[in-house]
Write an enzyme that holds these catalytic residues in place. Structure first.
Site, PDB file in Angstrom:
ATOM      1  N   TYR A  25      62.453 159.849  71.537  1.00  0.00           N
ATOM      2  CA  TYR A  25      62.132 160.011  72.950  1.00  0.00           C
ATOM      3  C   TYR A  25      62.613 161.368  73.426  1.00  0.00           C
ATOM      4  O   TYR A  25      63.365 162.065  72.748  1.00  0.00           O
ATOM      5  CB  TYR A  25      62.743 158.892  73.786  1.00  0.00           C
ATOM      6  CG  TYR A  25      64.242 158.972  73.977  1.00  0.00           C
ATOM      7  CD1 TYR A  25      64.787 159.421  75.179  1.00  0.00           C
ATOM      8  CD2 TYR A  25      65.129 158.602  72.961  1.00  0.00           C
ATOM      9  CE1 TYR A  25      66.154 159.492  75.374  1.00  0.00           C
ATOM     10  CE2 TYR A  25      66.498 158.678  73.136  1.00  0.00           C
ATOM     11  CZ  TYR A  25      67.007 159.119  74.345  1.00  0.00           C
ATOM     12  OH  TYR A  25      68.365 159.205  74.520  1.00  0.00           O
ATOM     13  N   ARG A  80      62.808 170.288  70.612  1.00  0.00           N
ATOM     14  CA  ARG A  80      63.671 169.196  70.150  1.00  0.00           C
ATOM     15  C   ARG A  80      62.844 167.981  69.783  1.00  0.00           C
ATOM     16  O   ARG A  80      63.126 167.292  68.788  1.00  0.00           O
ATOM     17  CB  ARG A  80      64.709 168.842  71.225  1.00  0.00           C
ATOM     18  CG  ARG A  80      65.707 167.797  70.752  1.00  0.00           C
ATOM     19  CD  ARG A  80      66.842 167.602  71.726  1.00  0.00           C
ATOM     20  NE  ARG A  80      66.392 167.097  73.009  1.00  0.00           N
ATOM     21  CZ  ARG A  80      67.210 166.854  74.041  1.00  0.00           C
ATOM     22  NH1 ARG A  80      68.511 167.088  73.925  1.00  0.00           N
ATOM     23  NH2 ARG A  80      66.745 166.380  75.174  1.00  0.00           N
ATOM     24  N   ARG A 116      55.683 143.894  59.681  1.00  0.00           N
ATOM     25  CA  ARG A 116      57.092 144.240  59.537  1.00  0.00           C
ATOM     26  C   ARG A 116      57.449 144.528  58.081  1.00  0.00           C
ATOM     27  O   ARG A 116      57.296 143.681  57.205  1.00  0.00           O
ATOM     28  CB  ARG A 116      57.971 143.105  60.084  1.00  0.00           C
ATOM     29  CG  ARG A 116      59.436 143.480  60.189  1.00  0.00           C
ATOM     30  CD  ARG A 116      60.271 142.340  60.747  1.00  0.00           C
ATOM     31  NE  ARG A 116      61.639 142.758  60.987  1.00  0.00           N
ATOM     32  CZ  ARG A 116      62.584 142.826  60.054  1.00  0.00           C
ATOM     33  NH1 ARG A 116      62.295 142.485  58.799  1.00  0.00           N
ATOM     34  NH2 ARG A 116      63.810 143.220  60.356  1.00  0.00           N
ATOM     35  N   HIS A 130      60.451 147.422  56.169  1.00  0.00           N
ATOM     36  CA  HIS A 130      61.354 148.541  56.410  1.00  0.00           C
ATOM     37  C   HIS A 130      60.779 149.863  55.920  1.00  0.00           C
ATOM     38  O   HIS A 130      61.115 150.918  56.464  1.00  0.00           O
ATOM     39  CB  HIS A 130      62.708 148.282  55.733  1.00  0.00           C
ATOM     40  CG  HIS A 130      63.566 147.298  56.459  1.00  0.00           C
ATOM     41  ND1 HIS A 130      63.323 145.946  56.442  1.00  0.00           N
ATOM     42  CD2 HIS A 130      64.661 147.479  57.253  1.00  0.00           C
ATOM     43  CE1 HIS A 130      64.236 145.321  57.182  1.00  0.00           C
ATOM     44  NE2 HIS A 130      65.061 146.233  57.681  1.00  0.00           N
ATOM     45  N   LYS A 144      66.928 162.376  68.414  1.00  0.00           N
ATOM     46  CA  LYS A 144      66.884 161.698  69.717  1.00  0.00           C
ATOM     47  C   LYS A 144      66.084 160.414  69.543  1.00  0.00           C
ATOM     48  O   LYS A 144      64.928 160.301  69.948  1.00  0.00           O
ATOM     49  CB  LYS A 144      66.271 162.608  70.793  1.00  0.00           C
ATOM     50  CG  LYS A 144      66.618 162.178  72.222  1.00  0.00           C
ATOM     51  CD  LYS A 144      66.267 163.273  73.202  1.00  0.00           C
ATOM     52  CE  LYS A 144      66.540 162.861  74.645  1.00  0.00           C
ATOM     53  NZ  LYS A 144      67.956 162.676  74.953  1.00  0.00           N
ATOM     54  N   GLU A 202      80.600 163.674  71.257  1.00  0.00           N
ATOM     55  CA  GLU A 202      79.858 163.752  72.522  1.00  0.00           C
ATOM     56  C   GLU A 202      80.156 162.507  73.342  1.00  0.00           C
ATOM     57  O   GLU A 202      80.964 161.681  72.938  1.00  0.00           O
ATOM     58  CB  GLU A 202      78.357 163.880  72.253  1.00  0.00           C
ATOM     59  CG  GLU A 202      77.786 162.761  71.398  1.00  0.00           C
ATOM     60  CD  GLU A 202      76.371 163.036  70.921  1.00  0.00           C
ATOM     61  OE1 GLU A 202      75.738 163.979  71.427  1.00  0.00           O
ATOM     62  OE2 GLU A 202      75.889 162.293  70.045  1.00  0.00           O
TER      63      GLU A 202
END
Length: 293
Positions: free
Chosen positions: A37, A56, A112, A114, A159, A191
């Site tokens: 995101y 980014r 589904r 992985h 992110k 952070e």
């Protein structure tokens, strides 16, 4: 019942509103948190540091091996249209609107498994809302934070929408009545739950290195630019817990907080217990950068 407001949004090529935006239950963003995101501030209808946010986004997509579904020009068009639609929904001109754009790209819909499936179409979702400014009291007095060990994964530079670690970290500070959780890995600053963290010592701004242990905030480059313009020392290096606790100033930066002074940490005052002179200069420089967008 928590009813979603009729805010405009964009989903997979269609303009819609939040209550009507639907995705498959087999979307890998829903099943695995398999997506990335980005959050882009909008000031007076103008995108702030758009190219930096897109760079980014592109880095995160590449790390996750998700194809970028749009060019930068296409992203600008999608976001610009949404900015206009939101302003119209509020009965104002886009130029009078400060907004916060959230965009999310997941790997897409598949059964589904992985293993990363090939040849599926990414899911693209974009929404916006009003930018909520930091309250004046917090600007003038600073905010309180707490510390904790950084228990998240070691690919913090992505992110990612897989944010359960950040949710837990932010809850620690919420439960303590604080603004943020300042985290450390093996005694070194990383952070906060949703912010980058800086210290000021002897007039120099010091931040953590840009590596896989922190998400490089867009304000990394901006803070360096402001420091250079104002003759403030700037350095990126490992920062010990003792240095943070003994700093003259501690600062948070993010899209929503811009730059914000931390004046209490774990119940103890930071420096004088008031926002310091370097914070004041950085905040002024930030406002100048916004006006020049």
């Amino acid at each position: 019942m928590n009813t979603l407001p009729d805010l405009p949004c964009y989903l997979n090529g269609e303009s819609t509103i939040l209550p009507l935006a639907k995705i498959s239950v087999m979307d890998r963003g829903f099943i695995f948190g398999d997506g990335i995101y980005e959050v882009v501030p909008v000031y007076a209808g103008r995108l702030f540091r758009f190219d930096h946010h897109m760079a980014r986004l592109e880095r995160s997509l590449k790390e996750c091996r998700i194809p970028n579904p749009h060019s930068r020009a296409e992203w600008a068009g999608i976001i610009g249209s949404l900015v206009t639609r939101y302003a119209a929904s509020q009965g104002i001109q886009a130029e009078a609107s400060d907004q916060l754009i959230y965009l999310q790209i997941t790997r897409g819909v598949a059964l589904r498994d992985h293993v990363m499936p090939a040849d599926i179409t990414p899911t693209v979702f974009v929404m916006t809302n009003a930018m909520k400014p930091v309250p004046a009291e917090q600007r003038s007095q600073g905010v309180a934070c707490v510390t904790a060990d950084d228990f998240r994964w070691e690919k913090a530079h992505i992110k990612s929408t897989s944010l359960l670690g950040a949710v837990f970290a932010r809850q620690i500070s919420f439960d303590a009545g604080a603004m943020e959780t300042v985290m450390f890995r093996d005694g070194w600053l990383s952070e906060a739950a949703a912010c980058n963290v800086w210290i000021v010592k002897d007039g120099k701004v010091i931040g953590t290195p840009k590596d896989n242990l922190v998400l490089e905030g867009i304000r990394y480059g901006l803070i360096e630019e402001i420091c250079r313009a104002q003759g403030i020392g700037f350095e990126l290096r490992r920062i010990s817990r003792a240095e943070v606790l003994g700093a003259d100033e501690v600062l948070l930066t993010s899209a929503t907080k811009e730059v914000l002074a931390v004046t209490r940490l774990d119940g103890l005052p930071v420096g004088t217990g008031q926002p310091g002179p370097v914070y004041v200069r950085l905040y002024e420089g930030y406002q100048q950068a916004k006006a020049a967008t």
